[in-house]
Design a protein around this motif. Structure first.
Motif, PDB file in Angstrom:
ATOM      1  N   UNK A 210       0.173  -6.909  14.579  1.00 35.25           N
ATOM      2  CA  UNK A 210       0.494  -8.203  13.951  1.00 35.25           C
ATOM      3  C   UNK A 210       0.570  -8.109  12.431  1.00 35.25           C
ATOM      4  N   UNK A 211       0.636  -6.849  11.909  1.00 35.06           N
ATOM      5  CA  UNK A 211       0.733  -6.682  10.456  1.00 35.06           C
ATOM      6  C   UNK A 211       2.163  -6.409  10.015  1.00 35.06           C
ATOM      7  N   UNK A 212       3.088  -6.321  10.973  1.00 30.31           N
ATOM      8  CA  UNK A 212       4.483  -6.083  10.620  1.00 30.31           C
ATOM      9  C   UNK A 212       4.697  -4.763   9.898  1.00 30.31           C
ATOM     10  N   UNK A 213       3.962  -3.721  10.321  1.00 28.81           N
ATOM     11  CA  UNK A 213       4.080  -2.418   9.663  1.00 28.81           C
ATOM     12  C   UNK A 213       5.522  -1.917   9.702  1.00 28.81           C
ATOM     13  N   UNK A 214       5.991  -1.460   8.558  1.00 28.12           N
ATOM     14  CA  UNK A 214       7.341  -0.921   8.457  1.00 28.12           C
ATOM     15  C   UNK A 214       7.344   0.145   7.375  1.00 28.12           C
ATOM     16  N   UNK A 215       8.018   1.255   7.648  1.00 27.83           N
ATOM     17  CA  UNK A 215       8.087   2.328   6.655  1.00 27.83           C
ATOM     18  C   UNK A 215       9.523   2.832   6.552  1.00 27.83           C
ATOM     19  N   UNK A 216       9.977   3.023   5.329  1.00 28.34           N
ATOM     20  CA  UNK A 216      11.262   3.651   5.054  1.00 28.34           C
ATOM     21  C   UNK A 216      10.977   4.847   4.149  1.00 28.34           C
ATOM     22  N   UNK A 217      11.197   6.043   4.674  1.00 25.59           N
ATOM     23  CA  UNK A 217      10.840   7.257   3.948  1.00 25.59           C
ATOM     24  C   UNK A 217      12.078   8.134   3.802  1.00 25.59           C
TER      25      UNK A 217
ATOM     26  N   UNK B  86       2.466  -8.228   1.818  1.00 25.87           N
ATOM     27  CA  UNK B  86       2.999  -9.599   1.808  1.00 25.87           C
ATOM     28  C   UNK B  86       4.197  -9.749   0.873  1.00 25.87           C
ATOM     29  N   UNK B  87       5.010  -8.683   0.804  1.00 32.24           N
ATOM     30  CA  UNK B  87       6.251  -8.745   0.050  1.00 32.24           C
ATOM     31  C   UNK B  87       6.150  -8.306  -1.388  1.00 32.24           C
ATOM     32  N   UNK B  88       4.933  -8.088  -1.912  1.00 38.06           N
ATOM     33  CA  UNK B  88       4.774  -7.672  -3.290  1.00 38.06           C
ATOM     34  C   UNK B  88       4.090  -6.323  -3.375  1.00 38.06           C
ATOM     35  N   UNK B  89       4.474  -5.600  -4.400  1.00 33.34           N
ATOM     36  CA  UNK B  89       3.980  -4.244  -4.557  1.00 33.34           C
ATOM     37  C   UNK B  89       2.502  -4.201  -4.882  1.00 33.34           C
ATOM     38  N   UNK B  90       1.814  -3.227  -4.275  1.00 30.36           N
ATOM     39  CA  UNK B  90       0.405  -2.960  -4.582  1.00 30.36           C
ATOM     40  C   UNK B  90       0.381  -1.880  -5.651  1.00 30.36           C
ATOM     41  N   UNK B  91      -0.126  -2.215  -6.795  1.00 30.28           N
ATOM     42  CA  UNK B  91      -0.138  -1.307  -7.933  1.00 30.28           C
ATOM     43  C   UNK B  91      -1.433  -0.495  -7.929  1.00 30.28           C
ATOM     44  N   UNK B  92      -1.434   0.787  -8.267  1.00 32.38           N
ATOM     45  CA  UNK B  92      -0.345   1.626  -8.772  1.00 32.38           C
ATOM     46  C   UNK B  92       0.240   2.553  -7.702  1.00 32.38           C
ATOM     47  N   UNK B  93       0.130   2.203  -6.438  1.00 35.88           N
ATOM     48  CA  UNK B  93       0.607   3.074  -5.366  1.00 35.88           C
ATOM     49  C   UNK B  93       2.096   3.371  -5.570  1.00 35.88           C
ATOM     50  N   UNK B  94       2.436   4.636  -5.617  1.00 31.67           N
ATOM     51  CA  UNK B  94       3.814   5.055  -5.815  1.00 31.67           C
ATOM     52  C   UNK B  94       4.152   5.428  -7.239  1.00 31.67           C
ATOM     53  N   UNK B  95       3.272   5.121  -8.192  1.00 28.91           N
ATOM     54  CA  UNK B  95       3.529   5.476  -9.584  1.00 28.91           C
ATOM     55  C   UNK B  95       3.580   6.990  -9.756  1.00 28.91           C
TER      56      UNK B  95
ATOM     57  N   UNK C  15       6.360   1.329   2.170  1.00 28.01           N
ATOM     58  CA  UNK C  15       5.592   0.869   3.329  1.00 28.01           C
ATOM     59  C   UNK C  15       5.368  -0.624   3.157  1.00 28.01           C
ATOM     60  N   UNK C  16       5.618  -1.390   4.214  1.00 26.71           N
ATOM     61  CA  UNK C  16       5.408  -2.840   4.195  1.00 26.71           C
ATOM     62  C   UNK C  16       4.357  -3.236   5.207  1.00 26.71           C
ATOM     63  N   UNK C  17       3.429  -4.073   4.785  1.00 32.14           N
ATOM     64  CA  UNK C  17       2.490  -4.701   5.721  1.00 32.14           C
ATOM     65  C   UNK C  17       2.264  -6.141   5.280  1.00 32.14           C
ATOM     66  N   UNK C  18       1.863  -6.968   6.221  1.00 28.21           N
ATOM     67  CA  UNK C  18       1.480  -8.349   5.934  1.00 28.21           C
ATOM     68  C   UNK C  18       0.121  -8.588   6.549  1.00 28.21           C
TER      69      UNK C  18
END
Length: 801
Positions: free
Chosen positions: A308-315, A345-354, A383-386
């Motif tokens: 129910x977290x809508x996990x999605x990954x594009x790598x 929830x649609x917004x980036x978690x900082x600094x993951x990916x920097x 990676x997307x989660x809600x």
């Protein structure tokens, strides 16, 4: 004596007091980056249902203006001025049109984001109007310094000025709003020069969605009037240098913050898409290599906390060619853009990916085996989660990623096991095995027999895994290889397993037919080699007899009368051998031996087909075509050997030699080709470097012959051959002719190398055989558009050893 218990009513309860110093703890001391502070304010605008956010920079002021739902006086008192309270968190905040996509979650819900303003400036003026009809404009005026004068002062005792306005006070050039919230941050604590503003734009580009289509429901615009002059100068350069436009666009401060559209690069990368099914019961994975579907699989979802977290990954894996395209279009190298981003929830978690961030331990893992694992320099993704705070909770400092909740730990495992390792298995075991693939921006390399064999092995391994359902795969790649390629036997076993696992009778029949053809081919080759070996042995024995006769002749000089008759008889029997001993006997014998092998091979294959016909078993079309194709290739080998044999200075001691391939090609085109190819002038440039390589001279000769024959068929009068060593670890040889070229109707030039495809009345096997030869040692043959637009150009690329 035991102490007497005091009744609860004896003393009044005690209460916490809150120092005014709390403001700094949850404000300037907590939000340690100006960029993160603005992120928080933009998130608040998003949560307020805004569709348009403008960030305006003046000399000493930053404005954040949104057209969201705004706040009433009651909202200000009960929510905004209520420290650490979050209506989003307690569920009293009303939902909006975006909730279905975000599973009713918000970008922020700690109730402290409003104190980001303290990080940016010393004062804040907030103007807001609710979307309710006839709502007044409420204004709050805060001086953050008042909270810092004396920490003995209580937080709730610091005054916040309030008044009601008739109209919004806006910076010049900004149109009034029917409702929304306006923040005017004054007394800026840090300067915002052009470099910092450009960095802010780059960060905001990655804040919402830097990988997919533009989000037209939420716009962010940067406005800095004092930077317009420099922006106009950059815009003028774009008109003068349109090829540099992508990079130059990133040098403009003012305007809409457009998301980076990764779909432009999708067909030039290898990408993995992982989604949870709608019912969350399955994990669905698709692997696509430069626009070519490799496989689609489905497996059971065992991640309880991620449900129910809508996990999605594009790598995405970017090879060297894709990285160059990325840098050209985006304006920065991949490593500076970042690696794998996390969105909650649609917004980036900082600094993951920097740049330099290794939240997912990708680089730590790569250190265990540089050639076996991918690193952050190799991949980029999202990676997307809600989820609510109990599932995915951002660290309070907002620059430390997510807290290690059970759901977050499952997210890490899902990324590593279901995303990174799956992509890695394909890249490391399939594409990295081809040295030249790093320079390709398309999937043409997958047409080679070695690459197809590796894909077949990978897909078969997936198919035999009981826990995984193979939904779809590249059927044109995962098919029977030519019986002549080295990988044939291994791929046949994998295809047989795959056909059985998928219950595919058609594939089973193709495998069975190919097995029969392969068996006949191997038997014919074995008989041919045995016959040639017998003849070679006989020749060596004859040579020995001739040498013995020569020795006898020396002895006979002492007694000429006794041995003269015997010697004369032996000399007559070995007259041919005696003649060739004056030439390079070993070279000629070797060439003759190879001609015998191929001729005997042709004979055996023909005999097999005659036997089949005599038994009333005529070959089907596929088998007959394969038979004729083998005959043609064998005949080409015989022709190549005969041509080499005419050059007395060419010595070949074995099928494979280790020598200067560049010189061999140059000498063959200069000394051998003119002997049999008239009406075409061949100009050969001298190779500038030594290029040592193991190769089969006969098979290289076949490739060269096919290119010359094709040029002559196209009416070419001139063929220019040139060498290029610009590509690292490789040599390229270009063949440019002045013939009629390809027909305009042929759009897909890769078809030139398909079995049986021809643009003339030929067999369509010459270039097919040439590609097979080049692939046999990791090289490629490609068609290129000629620089002048006339004729045809082919490029051979040979990897170094």
């Amino acid at each position: 004596m035991p102490s007497r218990k005091i009744a609860p009513d004896d003393k009044p309860p005690l209460f916490f007091r809150v120092s005014s110093g709390l403001k700094s703890i949850i404000g300037r001391d907590l939000i340690v980056s100006d960029f993160v502070a603005l992120f928080e304010l933009v998130k608040n605008s998003f949560d307020a249902r805004a569709t348009d956010v403008k960030i305006v920079f003046e000399k000493e002021t930053i404005w954040v203006i949104d057209n969201g739902k705004g706040m009433s006086r009651e909202d200000l008192i009960s929510k905004w001025l209520f420290v650490a309270y979050s209506a989003k968190k307690d569920g009293t905040e009303d939902h909006d049109y975006r909730d279905s996509a975000a599973t009713h979650q918000y970008a922020g819900n700690k109730g402290v984001g409003r104190f980001s303003c303290d990080r940016l400036g010393k004062s804040l003026v907030l103007q807001t109007r609710s979307e309710e009809k006839r709502s007044p404009i409420e204004e709050l005026d805060l001086e953050w310094g008042l909270f810092e004068e004396d920490q003995n002062n209580e937080f709730i005792k610091i005054p916040v000025k309030h008044q009601t306005l008739e109209a919004f006070n806006l910076p010049s050039g900004i149109d009034s709003l029917p409702h929304g919230t306006i923040l005017r941050i004054g007394g800026l604590r840090d300067s915002w020069n052009r470099e910092k503003l450009l960095k802010l734009r780059a960060h905001l580009e990655k804040l919402i969605n830097p990988f997919e289509s533009k989000d037209e429901t939420f716009k962010i615009t940067l406005i800095a009037e004092h930077e317009e002059k420099a922006d106009n100068s950059t815009r003028a350069r774009i008109e003068e240098e349109p090829q540099a436009a992508p990079a130059l666009f990133r040098k403009i401060v003012n305007g809409r913050v457009t998301n980076f559209i990764f779909s432009e690069l999708a067909d030039k990368t290898t990408r993995l898409e992982v989604d949870f099914s709608k019912d969350e019961k399955f994990i669905e994975t698709i692997l696509i290599d430069r626009g070519k579907l490799i496989y689609k699989i489905r497996e059971k979802n065992n991640y309880h906390f991620l449900s129910a977290a809508g996990f999605k990954c594009r790598l995405f894996f970017l090879n060297m060619a894709a990285k160059q395209t990325f840098a050209r279009r985006v304006g920065v190298p991949v490593i500076q853009f970042g690696s794998v981003f996390l969105f909650r929830n649609g917004f980036r978690v900082f600094p993951v990916g920097e740049e330099g961030d290794d939240t997912f331990e990708i680089d730590r893992r790569k250190q265990q085996g540089y050639a076996r694992f991918l690193g952050t320099r190799d991949v980029i993704g999202r990676i997307d989660v809600h989820g609510t705070e109990d599932k995915f909770r951002e660290a309070t400092s907002r620059d430390q990623g997510l807290v290690e909740t059970p759901a977050y730990l499952e997210l890490l495992d899902a990324f590593k096991e279901r995303c990174l390792k799956r992509l890695e298995a394909y890249v490391v075991d399939v594409t990295w095995q081809d040295k030249l693939d790093k320079m390709r921006d398309d999937a043409s390399g997958l047409a080679s027999a070695p690459a197809r064999a590796r894909v077949i092995e990978l897909v078969a391994a997936i198919a035999k895994t009981e826990e995984i359902e193979l939904v779809d795969y590249a059927k044109d790649i995962v098919d029977v290889l030519s019986e002549r390629v080295n990988e044939f036997e291994g791929s046949l076993d994998d295809l047989r397993l795959l056909a059985k696992r998928l219950n595919d009778p058609k594939l089973e029949k193709r495998v069975a037919r190919a097995e029969n053809r392969y068996r006949e081919l191997k038997e014919a080759e074995e008989r041919a080699r045995e016959a040639a070996d017998r003849e070679l042995t006989a020749r060596k024995q004859a040579d020995l007899r001739a040498r013995t006769a020569d020795e006898a002749r020396v002895r006979a000089e002492r007694d000429r009368a006794e041995v003269e008759a015997a010697y004369e008889e032996e000399r007559k029997r070995n007259l041919f051998l005696a003649a060739v001993t004056s030439l390079d006997f070993d070279a000629v014998t070797n060439l003759h031996h190879q001609i015998t092998i191929h001729a005997s091979d042709i004979h055996s294959l023909i005999e097999a087909q005659i036997d089949r016909l005599s038994l009333g078993k005529p070959p089907d079309k596929e088998t007959l075509f394969s038979f004729l194709e083998q005959m043609r290739f064998k005949n080409q080998q015989v022709m190549a050997i005969s041509r080499l044999a005419t050059r007395a200075n060419f010595r070949m001691n074995s099928d494979v030699i280790d020598d200067n391939l560049a010189v061999y090609i140059a000498q063959y085109m200069t000394n051998v080709t003119p002997l049999y190819m008239d009406r075409i002038q061949i100009n050969v440039g001298a190779p500038e470097k030594i290029f040592i390589q193991k190769f089969k001279p006969i098979e290289i000769a076949i490739v060269l012959d096919n290119l010359v024959v094709n040029a002559r068929k196209a009416g070419a009068r001139t063929l220019n051959v040139s060498f290029n060593f610009a590509t690292k670890d490789a040599m390229q040889v270009a063949f440019l002719d002045d013939g009629k070229g390809l027909p305009a109707s042929l759009k897909d030039t890769s078809r030139l190398f398909e079995k049986g495809f021809s643009t003339t009345d030929g067999s369509g096997l010459g270039l097919y055989h040439s590609r097979q030869v080049m692939e046999s040692f990791g090289g490629t043959i490609e068609y290129r558009n000629p620089p002048s637009g006339k004729g045809a150009a082919f490029v051979l690329t040979f990897p170094s050893i």
